[in-house]
Design a protein around this motif. Structure first.
Motif, short mmCIF file in Angstrom:
data_model
loop_
_atom_site.label_atom_id
_atom_site.label_comp_id
_atom_site.label_asym_id
_atom_site.label_seq_id
_atom_site.Cartn_x
_atom_site.Cartn_y
_atom_site.Cartn_z
N ALA A 1 0.81 -1.21 0.00
CA ALA A 1 0.00 0.00 0.00
C ALA A 1 0.85 1.27 0.00
N THR A 2 2.15 1.14 0.34
CA THR A 2 2.95 2.35 0.48
C THR A 2 4.13 2.45 -0.49
N VAL A 3 4.89 1.39 -0.65
CA VAL A 3 6.14 1.51 -1.42
C VAL A 3 6.25 0.50 -2.57
N ARG A 4 5.17 -0.02 -3.02
CA ARG A 4 5.17 -1.05 -4.06
C ARG A 4 5.93 -0.61 -5.29
N ASP A 5 5.74 0.61 -5.73
CA ASP A 5 6.38 1.08 -6.95
C ASP A 5 7.85 1.43 -6.75
N VAL A 6 8.23 1.71 -5.53
CA VAL A 6 9.61 2.12 -5.23
C VAL A 6 10.54 0.91 -5.16
N MET A 7 10.04 -0.20 -4.58
CA MET A 7 10.87 -1.38 -4.36
C MET A 7 10.20 -2.65 -4.91
N PRO A 8 9.96 -2.72 -6.22
CA PRO A 8 9.25 -3.89 -6.75
C PRO A 8 10.00 -5.20 -6.54
N GLY A 9 11.32 -5.17 -6.59
CA GLY A 9 12.10 -6.40 -6.40
C GLY A 9 11.97 -6.94 -4.98
N ILE A 10 12.07 -6.04 -4.03
CA ILE A 10 11.93 -6.44 -2.62
C ILE A 10 10.51 -6.93 -2.35
#
Length: 164
Positions: free
Chosen positions: A121-130
């Motif tokens: 909900a918060t950082v999906r687009d920032v850290m897709p690999g993680i």
């Protein structure tokens, strides 16, 4: 230019939702039936309460309670058996170490589940690999927990049949 409408996309989403719900029901049935195979005096919760996990948001917290209480119920049930039971040395180890079967992998699954939902909900687009690694880890823990739980359910049923 008119917006494009993809009717097939909606159908696929509906199919995936139905599949997800069916899998969730099978999982919850495994939890419920595992509790049902445990004698009443050894249960830490009524079997029907596992279904509270379907309540949005509340269910994310309740899953920790369910995992903890199932593990405690399994510990109580196995510890009440004699050393010659179907689990043999495992029953003795559970009794001596106050071990809670399924607890570790169950809590790992719950923790990763909450973490994936929160981060998605918060950082999906920032850290897709993680996110992908966390989601796959969650799925692996969930499958492992489910398989371990089903194994204990099977052992409990064998034990119950042997004592009839």
């Amino acid at each position: 230019m008119e917006p494009s409408i993809n009717p097939g996309g909606a159908s696929l989403q509906l199919i995936l939702l139905v599949v997800f719900v069916l899998i969730a029901i099978l999982f919850l049935m495994t939890e419920q039936n595992t509790l049902r195979t445990i004698r009443l005096e050894n249960r830490q919760m009524p079997p029907g309460q596992v279904w509270l996990q379907l309540i949005p948001l509340f269910g994310q917290l309740w899953q920790f309670v369910v995992v903890t209480r199932i593990a405690g119920s399994l510990r109580n049930e196995i510890a009440s058996w004699d050393a010659d039971s179907i689990l043999g040395t495992e029953a003795a180890a559970v009794a001596q170490e106050n071990n809670r079967p399924t607890f570790g992998i169950g809590i790992a699954y719950c923790t990763l589940n909450v973490l994936v939902i929160a981060l998605n909900a918060t950082v999906r687009d920032v850290m897709p690999g993680i996110m992908a690694i966390l989601a796959l880890s969650e799925m692996a823990c969930w499958i492992s927990y489910w398989a371990t739980l089903a194994g204990y359910k099977r052992k409990l049923r064998q034990k119950n049949l042997a004592t009839l």
